[in-house]
Design a protein around this motif. Structure first.
Motif, PDB file in Angstrom:
ATOM      1  N   GLY A 126      22.843 -23.589  17.495  1.00 58.96           N
ATOM      2  CA  GLY A 126      21.544 -23.027  17.893  1.00 58.96           C
ATOM      3  C   GLY A 126      20.726 -23.922  18.809  1.00 58.96           C
ATOM      4  O   GLY A 126      19.508 -23.832  18.852  1.00 58.96           O
TER       5      GLY A 126
ATOM      6  N   SER B  31      22.329 -17.487  22.703  1.00 55.86           N
ATOM      7  CA  SER B  31      22.892 -17.386  21.342  1.00 55.86           C
ATOM      8  C   SER B  31      21.915 -16.650  20.431  1.00 55.86           C
ATOM      9  O   SER B  31      21.955 -16.812  19.217  1.00 55.86           O
TER      10      SER B  31
ATOM     11  N   TYR C 264      29.163 -33.831  27.343  1.00 58.38           N
ATOM     12  CA  TYR C 264      28.974 -35.239  27.716  1.00 58.38           C
ATOM     13  C   TYR C 264      28.731 -36.031  26.428  1.00 58.38           C
ATOM     14  O   TYR C 264      27.853 -35.680  25.646  1.00 58.38           O
TER      15      TYR C 264
ATOM     16  N   VAL D 141      26.367 -14.908  19.396  1.00 55.30           N
ATOM     17  CA  VAL D 141      27.119 -15.826  18.537  1.00 55.30           C
ATOM     18  C   VAL D 141      26.395 -17.160  18.558  1.00 55.30           C
ATOM     19  O   VAL D 141      26.145 -17.718  19.630  1.00 55.30           O
TER      20      VAL D 141
ATOM     21  N   VAL E   3      35.110 -18.204  18.893  1.00 59.39           N
ATOM     22  CA  VAL E   3      35.944 -19.342  18.526  1.00 59.39           C
ATOM     23  C   VAL E   3      35.606 -19.754  17.092  1.00 59.39           C
ATOM     24  O   VAL E   3      34.432 -19.915  16.751  1.00 59.39           O
TER      25      VAL E   3
ATOM     26  N   GLY F  50      26.266 -21.181  17.165  1.00 57.82           N
ATOM     27  CA  GLY F  50      26.875 -22.323  16.484  1.00 57.82           C
ATOM     28  C   GLY F  50      25.760 -23.193  15.932  1.00 57.82           C
ATOM     29  O   GLY F  50      25.189 -22.926  14.878  1.00 57.82           O
TER      30      GLY F  50
ATOM     31  N   ARG G 297      25.637 -36.329  21.566  1.00 55.49           N
ATOM     32  CA  ARG G 297      24.953 -37.619  21.432  1.00 55.49           C
ATOM     33  C   ARG G 297      23.672 -37.562  20.613  1.00 55.49           C
ATOM     34  O   ARG G 297      22.988 -38.584  20.473  1.00 55.49           O
TER      35      ARG G 297
ATOM     36  N   TYR H 179      25.996 -28.593  35.521  1.00 59.09           N
ATOM     37  CA  TYR H 179      26.572 -28.544  34.171  1.00 59.09           C
ATOM     38  C   TYR H 179      26.050 -27.294  33.437  1.00 59.09           C
ATOM     39  O   TYR H 179      24.839 -27.154  33.219  1.00 59.09           O
TER      40      TYR H 179
HETATM   41  C1  FAD Z   1      18.567 -32.097  21.584  1.00 60.41           C
HETATM   42  C2  FAD Z   1      19.770 -31.743  22.420  1.00 60.41           C
HETATM   43  C3  FAD Z   1      20.730 -32.695  22.674  1.00 60.41           C
HETATM   44  C4  FAD Z   1      21.851 -32.391  23.463  1.00 60.41           C
HETATM   45  N1  FAD Z   1      22.799 -33.350  23.707  1.00 60.41           N
HETATM   46  C5  FAD Z   1      23.877 -33.057  24.470  1.00 60.41           C
HETATM   47  C6  FAD Z   1      24.887 -34.035  24.744  1.00 60.41           C
HETATM   48  O1  FAD Z   1      24.841 -35.168  24.277  1.00 60.41           O
HETATM   49  N2  FAD Z   1      25.915 -33.694  25.538  1.00 60.41           N
HETATM   50  C7  FAD Z   1      26.033 -32.438  26.069  1.00 60.41           C
HETATM   51  O2  FAD Z   1      27.005 -32.197  26.777  1.00 60.41           O
HETATM   52  N3  FAD Z   1      25.117 -31.494  25.821  1.00 60.41           N
HETATM   53  C8  FAD Z   1      24.042 -31.769  25.051  1.00 60.41           C
HETATM   54  N4  FAD Z   1      23.095 -30.819  24.820  1.00 60.41           N
HETATM   55  C9  FAD Z   1      23.293 -29.481  25.391  1.00 60.41           C
HETATM   56  C10 FAD Z   1      24.205 -28.690  24.466  1.00 60.41           C
HETATM   57  O3  FAD Z   1      25.546 -28.920  24.809  1.00 60.41           O
HETATM   58  C11 FAD Z   1      23.906 -27.193  24.571  1.00 60.41           C
HETATM   59  O4  FAD Z   1      22.563 -26.979  24.257  1.00 60.41           O
HETATM   60  C12 FAD Z   1      24.827 -26.361  23.669  1.00 60.41           C
HETATM   61  O5  FAD Z   1      24.614 -25.009  23.984  1.00 60.41           O
HETATM   62  C13 FAD Z   1      24.546 -26.578  22.209  1.00 60.41           C
HETATM   63  O6  FAD Z   1      25.550 -25.982  21.412  1.00 60.41           O
HETATM   64  P1  FAD Z   1      25.140 -25.213  20.057  1.00 60.41           P
HETATM   65  O7  FAD Z   1      26.392 -24.801  19.363  1.00 60.41           O
HETATM   66  O8  FAD Z   1      24.158 -26.020  19.304  1.00 60.41           O
HETATM   67  O9  FAD Z   1      24.384 -23.982  20.700  1.00 60.41           O
HETATM   68  P2  FAD Z   1      24.286 -22.438  20.396  1.00 60.41           P
HETATM   69  O10 FAD Z   1      22.912 -22.103  20.824  1.00 60.41           O
HETATM   70  O11 FAD Z   1      24.655 -22.087  19.015  1.00 60.41           O
HETATM   71  O12 FAD Z   1      25.370 -21.823  21.377  1.00 60.41           O
HETATM   72  C14 FAD Z   1      25.415 -22.140  22.749  1.00 60.41           C
HETATM   73  C15 FAD Z   1      26.391 -21.200  23.469  1.00 60.41           C
HETATM   74  O13 FAD Z   1      27.676 -21.265  22.872  1.00 60.41           O
HETATM   75  C16 FAD Z   1      28.071 -19.948  22.417  1.00 60.41           C
HETATM   76  N5  FAD Z   1      28.761 -20.059  21.140  1.00 60.41           N
HETATM   77  C17 FAD Z   1      28.317 -20.690  20.038  1.00 60.41           C
HETATM   78  N6  FAD Z   1      29.235 -20.612  19.070  1.00 60.41           N
HETATM   79  C18 FAD Z   1      30.277 -19.911  19.579  1.00 60.41           C
HETATM   80  C19 FAD Z   1      31.525 -19.513  19.052  1.00 60.41           C
HETATM   81  N7  FAD Z   1      31.892 -19.834  17.829  1.00 60.41           N
HETATM   82  N8  FAD Z   1      32.359 -18.789  19.844  1.00 60.41           N
HETATM   83  C20 FAD Z   1      31.985 -18.452  21.107  1.00 60.41           C
HETATM   84  N9  FAD Z   1      30.817 -18.824  21.653  1.00 60.41           N
HETATM   85  C21 FAD Z   1      29.973 -19.534  20.893  1.00 60.41           C
HETATM   86  C22 FAD Z   1      26.768 -19.192  22.256  1.00 60.41           C
HETATM   87  O14 FAD Z   1      26.972 -17.811  22.273  1.00 60.41           O
HETATM   88  C23 FAD Z   1      25.967 -19.741  23.408  1.00 60.41           C
HETATM   89  O15 FAD Z   1      26.372 -19.116  24.608  1.00 60.41           O
HETATM   90  C24 FAD Z   1      21.999 -31.088  24.005  1.00 60.41           C
HETATM   91  C25 FAD Z   1      21.035 -30.112  23.727  1.00 60.41           C
HETATM   92  C26 FAD Z   1      19.939 -30.435  22.950  1.00 60.41           C
HETATM   93  C27 FAD Z   1      18.905 -29.378  22.682  1.00 60.41           C
END
Ligand code: FAD
Length: 503
Positions: free
Chosen positions: A103, A111, A176, A99, A227, A101, A161, A456
């Motif tokens: 990415g 994911s 965060y 899954v 979700v 979101g 952020r 974390y």
């Molecule tokens: C450039 C950058 C900046 C960042 N800044 C912050 C920050 O300011 N604060 C912070 O706390 N973290 C930060 N992060 C870390 C970030 O929280 C994680 O990388 C998080 O996984 C990103 O979420 P996403 O939806 O983009 O990821 P995805 O790769 O899409 O998903 C991450 C995880 O969530 C699961 N998931 C996604 N969508 C769903 C859904 N609908 N239902 C169930 N599971 C789902 C996926 O399966 C996977 O396990 C940052 C990361 C990067 C690369």
């Protein structure tokens, strides 16, 4: 998280493949079968290699998080999600799936998948309830998209952020925010989750209706279902006083003094900073993102940083979204496709020896990896995120963040321009672990960290033991996963897994 406003600038001077996981025959044929059935059931939503939709569905921020799925699919409704989970989880199929979101997961397979890639892109609605002061956001949106929609309403939520990060992963792992000292982690501001359970049932989860599941979804990632939307508390938003300052190496000692002083003395929850030490292609620099959640900053709060001679500074009164668009080069490393390794170092307070060790590690590792990867741009950073009291507003949840132990996430990160060299990933992973260990050892010596401090989940490198992220919550989370998902459907996805062994 790293913040790297200077990287694209430094790279301009130097610049002139997707990773595929091993696929077993069983999982490959299960995925083919699932994709075949999905093509019949949801023909307008499915995509296959070579199409534009497929390309965008499997895309990730880092190349090292990409896998070539057998097919991809963009559900539009909770019923579609239930159909997909029903097919991949069928006893005679059991296809791997992922899954996605936003990415931005740092780790391969969290994911992404070789099986069925689900992209939540179509869950992109946002609704505001001005009476309850809440906002309900579809899990296909990214934080920058959300903030752009909220700013004209004069409100904000406590989210990511940096542009591009998804609301889903960040919110399901902890979160965060620039507003954490004021309102807590993102999970502390969540009021409800809309989720399709592994059984296919759609549920609106609140602390009142389903306290166990609500607890589990605050940090427990993708273990409990898919979700579709999350409801957050909203808060008024004014202009902010914010921006980035970059420094040359000759003022690093002065800069470190200012960071240690800020961390020790700041008690204003509206003031947040991210400190980043970076080595880009072997060149060292320091920078800081300064954020004050009001149009002007009280005297004294950031003065020390602003008085050090800088090579670049754009701190001013501006819109929240304008500030966000400058952080981390708008989410882009500026080196084309890259592979990454990220980890986390739990730190109470950043003392000068801890900061010096970060500088030392970034410099030495930057030099050695630049030599090792001969010709590819290497970015090594270590960020300090000196929140004042990040867990003061804790309402509990899967990711334990107790007010009794207010560790902040030090954030080591290494990236290299992606090549087909299969050894790149292992070198990055080992190096980031080495960096983390060295900095944490100094923090432990300083009395500012313990080896059993919790990590974390959204930053922790793949393979981190569950107990080191979730502590004493692990047994409860295992039990909730077994209750919610007795057939182990979510075991077919990647990432940290609860409830394993019951399928
Ligand atoms: C450039 C950058 C900046 C960042 N800044 C912050 C920050 O300011 N604060 C912070 O706390 N973290 C930060 N992060 C870390 C970030 O929280 C994680 O990388 C998080 O996984 C990103 O979420 P996403 O939806 O983009 O990821 P995805 O790769 O899409 O998903 C991450 C995880 O969530 C699961 N998931 C996604 N969508 C769903 C859904 N609908 N239902 C169930 N599971 C789902 C996926 O399966 C996977 O396990 C940052 C990361 C990067 C690369």
């Amino acid at each position: 998280m790293l913040s790297l406003p200077t990287v694209p600038l430094l790279l301009a001077a130097y610049l002139g493949g997707a990773v595929s996981a091993q696929v077993t025959t069983d999982s490959h044929s299960a995925a083919s079968k699932a994709c075949g059935l999905l093509k019949i059931e949801l023909p307008n939503l499915i995509a296959f290699p070579g199409s534009a939709q497929y390309g965008s569905d499997i895309a990730h921020w880092a190349t090292s998080s990409v896998q070539n799925a057998t097919c991809s699919i963009e559900p539009q409704t909770s019923k579609d999600v239930a159909t997909i989970l029903g097919i991949v989880g069928r006893d005679d199929i059991r296809a791997p799936f992922a899954v996605k979101g936003g990415g931005h997961a740092y780790n391969l397979g969290h994911s992404s998948t070789s099986g069925v890639q689900i992209s939540m892109a179509k869950f992109n609605a946002l609704t505001h309830d001005p009476v309850a002061n809440t906002v309900t956001i579809g899990t296909g949106l990214t934080w920058d998209q959300v903030y752009t929609l909220l700013e004209p309403l004069g409100i904000m939520v406590a989210g990511g952020r940096v542009p591009g990060v998804g609301i889903a992963g960040l919110s399901l792992g902890g979160g965060y925010s620039w507003k954490t000292d004021q309102f807590g982690l993102t999970v502390d501001t969540i009021v409800a989750h809309d989720i399709v359970l592994p059984s296919g049932k759609f549920v609106h989860v609140t602390n009142k209706t389903q306290p166990d599941l609500f607890f589990a979804l605050k940090g427990g990632l993708n273990n409990f279902g898919v979700v579709t939307a999350i409801t957050y508390e909203s808060h008024p938003q004014t202009l902010v006083f914010a921006g980035s300052v970059a420094y040359a190496p000759n003022v690093t000692d002065q800069f470190n003094n200012a960071v240690a002083n800020f961390d020790l003395k700041n008690s204003d929850p509206k003031a947040q900073v991210i400190v980043t030490y970076a080595s880009v292609f072997g060149q060292f620099s320091s920078s800081i993102d300064l954020f004050y959640d009001a149009p002007s900053v009280p005297p004294g709060v950031f003065d020390e940083f602003l008085s050090i001679p800088s090579v670049k500074s754009d701190v001013k009164t501006r819109k929240f979204t304008e500030f966000l668009s400058t952080t981390f080069g708008n989410g882009d490393l500026g080196i084309g496709p890259f592979k990454v390794a990220q980890n986390v170092i739990p730190v109470l307070k950043y003392t000068i020896p801890v900061l010096n060790q970060m500088v030392n590690q970034v410099t030495t590792l930057g030099a050695s990896l630049t030599q090792k990867f001969n010709g590819s741009v290497v970015v090594v950073t270590c960020s300090a995120e000196p929140f004042t009291l990040p867990f003061a507003h804790s309402k509990g949840g899967a990711y334990p963040h107790p007010p009794s132990r207010q560790v902040t996430p030090g954030s080591p990160f290494i990236a290299v321009q992606a090549t087909a060299d299969p050894t790149q990933e292992a070198i990055l992973a080992n190096s980031v672990k080495q960096l983390s260990h060295a900095v944490q050892a100094t923090a432990v010596q300083e009395g500012q960290s313990r080896w059993d401090d919790l990590l974390y989940p959204n930053y922790a490198i793949a393979g981190t033991p569950l107990t080191l992220m979730y502590g004493s919550n692990v047994p409860r989370l295992n039990q909730i996963a077994k209750n919610v998902d007795p057939r182990g459907v979510m075991q077919l996805t990647g990432g940290p897994k609860f409830g394993a062994g019951h399928t």
